[in-house]
Design a protein around this motif. Structure first.
Motif, PDB file in Angstrom:
ATOM      1  N   LYS A  61       0.794  -1.221   0.000  1.00 50.27           N
ATOM      2  CA  LYS A  61       0.000   0.000   0.000  1.00 50.27           C
ATOM      3  C   LYS A  61       0.839   1.292   0.000  1.00 50.27           C
ATOM      4  CE  LYS A  61      -4.107   1.876   2.200  1.00 50.27           C
ATOM      5  NZ  LYS A  61      -4.866   2.097   0.999  1.00 50.27           N
ATOM      6  N   SER A  62       1.926   1.262   0.732  1.00 53.14           N
ATOM      7  CA  SER A  62       2.674   2.523   0.790  1.00 53.14           C
ATOM      8  C   SER A  62       3.730   2.665  -0.303  1.00 53.14           C
ATOM      9  CB  SER A  62       3.315   2.702   2.170  1.00 53.14           C
ATOM     10  OG  SER A  62       4.021   1.544   2.495  1.00 53.14           O
ATOM     11  N   ASN A  63       3.997   1.576  -1.011  1.00 53.53           N
ATOM     12  CA  ASN A  63       4.955   1.687  -2.120  1.00 53.53           C
ATOM     13  C   ASN A  63       4.216   1.647  -3.448  1.00 53.53           C
ATOM     14  OD1 ASN A  63       7.215   1.842  -0.492  1.00 53.53           O
ATOM     15  ND2 ASN A  63       7.293  -0.381  -0.305  1.00 53.53           N
ATOM     16  N   ASP A  87      10.005  19.628   0.093  1.00 53.57           N
ATOM     17  CA  ASP A  87       8.737  20.145   0.637  1.00 53.57           C
ATOM     18  C   ASP A  87       7.626  20.020  -0.414  1.00 53.57           C
ATOM     19  OD1 ASP A  87      10.274  20.781   2.790  1.00 53.57           O
ATOM     20  OD2 ASP A  87      10.517  22.892   2.240  1.00 53.57           O
ATOM     21  N   LEU A 115       6.361  16.610  -0.422  1.00 55.11           N
ATOM     22  CA  LEU A 115       5.467  16.347   0.718  1.00 55.11           C
ATOM     23  C   LEU A 115       4.082  16.935   0.466  1.00 55.11           C
ATOM     24  CD1 LEU A 115       7.853  16.983   3.757  1.00 55.11           C
ATOM     25  CD2 LEU A 115       6.807  14.821   3.126  1.00 55.11           C
ATOM     26  N   LYS A 116       4.048  18.155  -0.077  1.00 53.26           N
ATOM     27  CA  LYS A 116       2.740  18.778  -0.355  1.00 53.26           C
ATOM     28  C   LYS A 116       1.987  17.961  -1.415  1.00 53.26           C
ATOM     29  CE  LYS A 116       1.515  21.699   1.534  1.00 53.26           C
ATOM     30  NZ  LYS A 116       1.008  21.651   2.922  1.00 53.26           N
ATOM     31  N   ASN A 122       2.415  14.829  -2.180  1.00 54.17           N
ATOM     32  CA  ASN A 122       2.050  13.514  -1.635  1.00 54.17           C
ATOM     33  C   ASN A 122       0.854  13.603  -0.696  1.00 54.17           C
ATOM     34  OD1 ASN A 122       4.010  12.184  -3.062  1.00 54.17           O
ATOM     35  ND2 ASN A 122       5.506  12.228  -1.415  1.00 54.17           N
ATOM     36  N   GLU A 123       0.786  14.678   0.070  1.00 53.42           N
ATOM     37  CA  GLU A 123      -0.370  14.846   0.967  1.00 53.42           C
ATOM     38  C   GLU A 123      -1.654  14.968   0.131  1.00 53.42           C
ATOM     39  OE1 GLU A 123      -0.443  18.373   3.533  1.00 53.42           O
ATOM     40  OE2 GLU A 123      -2.599  18.087   3.738  1.00 53.42           O
ATOM     41  N   ALA A 148      -2.497  11.583  -1.458  1.00 48.11           N
ATOM     42  CA  ALA A 148      -3.001  10.612  -0.468  1.00 48.11           C
ATOM     43  C   ALA A 148      -4.415  10.984  -0.020  1.00 48.11           C
ATOM     44  CB  ALA A 148      -2.062  10.565   0.735  1.00 48.11           C
ATOM     45  N   TYR A 149      -4.644  12.286   0.135  1.00 46.84           N
ATOM     46  CA  TYR A 149      -5.958  12.744   0.570  1.00 46.84           C
ATOM     47  C   TYR A 149      -7.008  12.492  -0.530  1.00 46.84           C
ATOM     48  CZ  TYR A 149      -9.670  15.922   2.038  1.00 46.84           C
ATOM     49  OH  TYR A 149     -10.880  16.439   2.390  1.00 46.84           O
ATOM     50  N   ILE A 207      -8.130   8.932  -0.685  1.00 50.11           N
ATOM     51  CA  ILE A 207      -9.149   8.579   0.325  1.00 50.11           C
ATOM     52  C   ILE A 207     -10.538   8.984  -0.177  1.00 50.11           C
ATOM     53  CG2 ILE A 207     -10.005   9.132   2.655  1.00 50.11           C
ATOM     54  CD1 ILE A 207      -7.097   9.397   3.536  1.00 50.11           C
ATOM     55  N   ARG A 238      14.079  12.686  -7.890  1.00 51.76           N
ATOM     56  CA  ARG A 238      12.864  13.476  -7.630  1.00 51.76           C
ATOM     57  C   ARG A 238      11.622  12.663  -7.998  1.00 51.76           C
ATOM     58  NH1 ARG A 238      15.987  18.072  -9.943  1.00 51.76           N
ATOM     59  NH2 ARG A 238      16.785  19.162  -8.137  1.00 51.76           N
ATOM     60  N   ARG A 249      11.105   9.554  -7.891  1.00 54.41           N
ATOM     61  CA  ARG A 249      10.745   8.511  -6.926  1.00 54.41           C
ATOM     62  C   ARG A 249      10.227   9.068  -5.610  1.00 54.41           C
ATOM     63  NH1 ARG A 249      16.877   6.469  -6.319  1.00 54.41           N
ATOM     64  NH2 ARG A 249      16.062   4.855  -5.012  1.00 54.41           N
ATOM     65  N   LYS A 304       4.826   9.831  -4.369  1.00 53.79           N
ATOM     66  CA  LYS A 304       4.224   8.533  -4.038  1.00 53.79           C
ATOM     67  C   LYS A 304       2.875   8.368  -4.742  1.00 53.79           C
ATOM     68  CE  LYS A 304       7.496   7.713  -0.991  1.00 53.79           C
ATOM     69  NZ  LYS A 304       8.611   6.932  -1.446  1.00 53.79           N
TER      70      LYS A 304
END
Lengths: 496, 474
Positions: A112-114, A261, A264-265, A267-268, A271-272, A275, A312, A314, A317
């Motif tokens: 799931k996370s990869n 950063d 991360l933004k 990926n957030e 991921a959101y 869902i 970059r 990789r 996610k």
């Protein structure tokens, strides 16, 4: 107004289609027109498939054999070649994506996370885009993926980095979500607000650099945190990346300086959204398809993105399929350290010993009659001969048909027209041959006669890229392009 | 626990008589070696001395130097390394009686990386010489205090990395933390979202100086992590947090773990990062010889990667950084000429990178730092005019970076450090007005930084240091 602009742009694009020098100059002009008149990207023009119909007369053949139009899986022209590509099987792609190749259901619990990062490497004209269109059509449903296809010819093909592609991916995702949102999903405003704030701050940072050098700053407005206002922000960023080279460079610098950063933004957000897609029965996850990297103007740009910026790539996610230009297949081992590399060969129409693969020929016959009425050929023999000349490349084959049609009389494409067309094409293609290439072609011919594998190193790569040599299976089986074999120079230097 | 005063008193008492001595000194920080050397010169100014590096010498040159000295102090650094050399230690042991004929005090320094039972090893390997031993010193110093002192004295400061997440002030970052914590509470079971939220929170807590909290979150991330490469990265972040709060022992443990994983998964890039961190921590702990060994491995690795992938600029940049690290350690070891050579190499690569990619701020920043290091080394070597030129070049680039990115905390801090360096330079050459001027500029930046990031101890320490300098100049 926009209609006229579209025509001008379309004409420009068709003029420069095969000319890299003009391409270089006009790409910026096209970007300028696109940005100034705020019109949709030009690839949409080519993707207008309404007039792309089966030819019932010779006049209509020219349009039906256009090879610059990718065919979606639901189009009447679509032909599934996946079971005749030698060692390649499309089920492998599904397996890499954790999808059941029979049911097309995605197993989201596995790893799931990869996420899957898959590079699909194939030669120009091998049908990658059509294959990907088929895959996304099969996988775009609630039990699999929310497929987002990003054709990068919407970006500046002369000046591009991975950063541009990622911003474009986000824009495309937001664009598709925006279409959905009104009916299906509602994004939490604070998620959008945070992302919007981060983007706005980066643009402001870039603006300070631009202002210091007296440049024209990027216009941005602090919109309310909604998907639509974020979309207009990403569109503006993307437009500036394809606009002035100086501004694009500054924007990239700012985003690259903060890439961890940014990742991360992104990926957030991804991921959101995953869902929400799941909770609203739209899909399990997002799947990006990034196509068209080979269209960038030079090898250096492509290599920089795929190899040097792989670190970059990789960090993001999300499940992604990238098409990989064939010349980068040699980097496969490096890429395999963090991804899957799958070779997408031409359709194998002849074995190494010259024997015809009938199953593949039949697929091409199906492919032909979907585009051109059977009665426009004098016989199926002519069609079979044309197919063999195409060497298993759908695009090369369409080119053979185009040339045959040019030489056809008022009624039918016959053997004589085909031979004239082949002769013309062969003369043109042979112009690419250098004297040192002849030696390599001799080696290849001998190896094939002896049923030996020819391993390619750098010296072969140029011939492969220019389609003088065609590759099959995993690249271990190569043949000289049948059109080249018809050229005078080949007959003189190699056959005799 | 500082044992120097007590132990060294006995040593100097013993050395009053000119006679043969064999003394071993075990130390936990390299500064103690320098202090012993300085104090020997001060207490016994008339006596000659000779310094030898036990890790680099051979038997012939060692004994020739000894006999040439005739009388005085024969200082052998890295004596523990000499014990690994089978050509030297047996021969030295056999010539005990001849050595003892000279009124020379052999002072053998044992580095912190030596085995705990080093005395037993000397006894076993050099039983004859050992039987003539005069004195064994064990010098210890409070390393955390030493580390703080080093930071205060502005000898070597790291640049500070603050992310762009949340915004540019601590208040904005705290708001972003609240948002993420709420989002986390609403979606507790989704692993990919959980991972990305925890990663952001860990970064944000580091940004605002709450390192322990950040490490708690990194531990949570490590619990759910399944990827070895990510584990190696997280351990580096965790070690950086430990380092920031001065817990160098813990940071060394996690950096070593990261190094082990990187090697296991054959991730050369990450192995390089871990080697650099392990070297740097050893350097801060005063294990300079050990630090040098790690930096040499780091440099070798980066050379290899750069050779293998000459077009990958990141490797070229990492090679440049590895030269800088070799320069720093040699500078600390007092090998100033060698340090200068490494800093020159770093500068050369830095200039190539900067000219090739003028918009890449990391390369620009790296080049600026290399100018600063060359300035420092030249200042120590007494090349003051050259030192000033390098400090000015550093300042020029740091000012450009700051003006290009006025809200970027790293560049604001970098510029403040450049002002400080120039302040110290002018203080050294007794140009008090200029020194004050630069210290004031640095002070203003630190005031702003401490206001924005009140929890960030580094800024407060730097501000205190600059204010202290200003007071001294009054």
């Amino acid at each position: 107004m926009n209609g006229n602009v579209l025509k001008v742009a379309d004409t420009l694009q068709s003029i420069v289609k095969n000319n890299s020098f003009f391409l270089l100059i006009t790409q910026r002009l096209i970007n300028f027109i696109q940005n100034t008149f705020k019109i949709p990207n030009f690839s949409m023009i080519n993707q207008d498939l309404e007039n792309y119909k089966k030819a019932n007369t010779l006049e209509e053949v020219d349009n039906a054999v256009r090879f610059d139009v990718p065919v979606p899986a639901d189009h009447e022209f679509f032909t599934d070649f996946s079971d005749v590509r030698g060692d390649f099987e499309d089920r492998m792609i599904y397996k890499h994506l954790n999808v059941n190749p029979k049911t097309y259901i995605y197993n989201s619990k596995v790893n799931k996370s990869n996420k899957t990062l898959l590079f699909l490497a194939g030669m120009r004209g091998s049908g990658k885009t059509s294959e990907l269109a088929k895959i996304t059509q099969k996988l775009n449903h609630k039990e699999a993926f929310f497929c987002v296809t990003c054709n990068i010819d919407e970006l500046d093909l002369n000046d591009m980095e991975y950063m541009d592609i990622l911003i474009f991916q986000i824009e495309k995702l937001v664009e598709q979500l925006d279409k959905l949102e009104k009916k299906r999903i509602i994004l939490e405003p604070s998620v959008i607000a945070s992302l919007q704030k981060w983007f706005t701050e980066r643009v402001e940072e870039a603006n300070k650099m631009i202002k210091r050098e007296g440049g024209l700053e990027l216009e941005i407005q602090a919109g309310t945190p909604k998907l639509f206002s974020f979309l207009s922000l990403t569109s503006k960023v993307k437009a500036n990346l394809t606009g002035s080279k100086e501004n694009a460079q500054k924007l990239r610098t700012v985003f690259k300086n903060n890439f961890s950063d940014f990742a991360l933004k992104a990926n957030e957000f991804i991921a959101y959204v995953n869902i929400l897609l799941k909770n609203n029965d739209i899909a399990n996850e997002i799947l990006f398809v990034v196509d068209g990297l080979e269209k960038t103007t030079n090898k250096e740009i492509r290599k920089k993105i795929v190899v040097e910026e792989s670190g970059r790539i990789r960090q993001i996610k999300v499940n992604t399929i990238f098409t990989l230009p064939i010349e980068l297949m040699s980097e496969g081992r490096r890429l395999e350290a963090f991804s899957t590399v799958s070779s997408f060969p031409f359709v194998k129409i002849r074995e190494r010993n010259g024997e015809v693969v009938e199953e593949a020929i039949q697929k091409f016959i199906e492919f032909t009659y979907k585009r051109i009425d059977k009665n426009l050929f004098d016989s199926e023999e002519t069609v079979r001969e044309a197919i063999l000349m195409g060497g298993g490349s759908p695009r090369e084959y369409l080119r053979v048909l185009e040339y045959a049609n040019i030489h056809a009389d008022e009624e039918k494409i016959d053997g004589e027209a085909l031979q004239k067309g082949i002769k013309k094409l062969a003369a043109q293609t042979a112009q690419y041959l250098k004297s040192e290439d002849i030696e390599l072609l001799k080696i290849l011919k001998k190896n094939n006669e002896d049923n030996k594998i020819t391993l390619a190193d750098d010296k072969w790569q140029d011939l492969i890229e220019k389609l003088i040599i065609l590759e099959y299976n995993d690249g271990t089986y190569k043949r000289v392009n049948p059109i080249v074999e018809q050229s005078e120079i080949y007959k003189q230097e190699i056959e005799n | 626990m500082d044992t120097y005063k007590e132990e060294s008193k006995l040593l100097f008492k013993l050395l009053r008589t000119k006679a043969f001595r064999f003394i071993t000194i075990k130390y936990n920080h390299y500064s103690l070696v320098e202090k012993i050397k300085d104090d020997l010169k001060e207490y016994f100014p008339e006596r000659k001395s000779k310094e030898i590096d036990g890790s680099k010498t051979d038997y012939r040159s060692l004994v020739d130097s000894y006999y040439e000295l005739e009388s005085g102090f024969f200082l052998i650094e890295n004596f523990d390394k000499l014990l690994e050399n089978t050509e030297i230690y047996p021969a030295l042991n056999q010539r005990r009686d001849k050595l003892a004929k000279y009124p020379i005090a052999i002072i053998a320094f044992i580095s912190p990386s030596a085995p705990k039972l080093y005395a037993r090893e000397i006894m076993e390997k050099m039983p004859d010489l050992w039987s003539f031993r005069s004195f064994m010193l064990d010098l210890e110093k409070d390393i955390q205090a030493q580390e703080k002192q080093t930071q205060f004295s502005n000898n070597q400061k790291d640049t500070i990395s603050i992310s762009s997440l949340g915004g540019n002030t601590a208040t904005e970052k705290q708001q972003e933390i609240k948002r993420l914590e709420k989002l986390f509470a609403e979606n507790p079971n989704d692993i990919p979202l959980k991972e990305v939220i925890l990663s952001q929170l860990a970064t944000l807590y580091t940004d605002i100086g709450e390192y322990e909290k950040s490490n708690e979150l990194i531990d949570k991330l490590l619990e759910i992590n399944t990827d070895k490469e990510n584990e190696a990265k997280l351990l580096i972040d965790k070690g950086d947090n430990y380092k920031a709060i001065g817990n160098l022992e813990k940071s060394l443990v996690v950096f070593k773990k990261s190094l082990e994983i990187s090697r296991e998964i054959e991730d050369k890039t990450r192995e390089g990062i871990a080697l650099e961190r392990v070297g740097e921590t050893n350097q801060k702990l005063g294990n300079l010889q050990l630090a040098l060994e790690f930096f040499e491995k780091y440099n070798e690795l980066e050379k290899q990667l750069h050779k293998e992938f000459p077009n990958t600029v990141e490797f070229k940049n990492l090679l440049a950084i590895s030269y800088s690290k070799l320069g720093e350690t040699n500078q600390k070891l007092g090998n100033l000429q060698l340090a200068l050579e490494f800093f020159e190499k770093r500068k050369e690569l830095g200039e190539q990178l900067y000219h090739e990619f003028p918009t890449n701020v990391n390369f620009k920043n790296g080049l600026a730092i290399s100018y600063s290091k060359l300035g420092q080394t030249n200042q120590k070597l007494g090349n003051l005019q050259l030192a000033l030129e390098f400090f000015e070049k550093d300042l020029e680039l740091q000012e450009q970076l700051y003006h290009e990115f006025p809200t970027n905390v790293n560049f604001k801090n970098g510029l403040a450090i450049s002002y400080e360096k120039l302040g110290s330079y002018f203080k050294t050459i007794k140009d008090i007005e200029k020194a004050k001027n630069y210290y004031l500029k640095a002070r203003n930046h630190y005031v702003e930084l401490t206001e924005k990031f009140s929890n960030y101890a580094e800024f407060q320490r730097n501000l205190n240091w600059v204010e202290n300098q200003l007071k001294q100049l009054q």
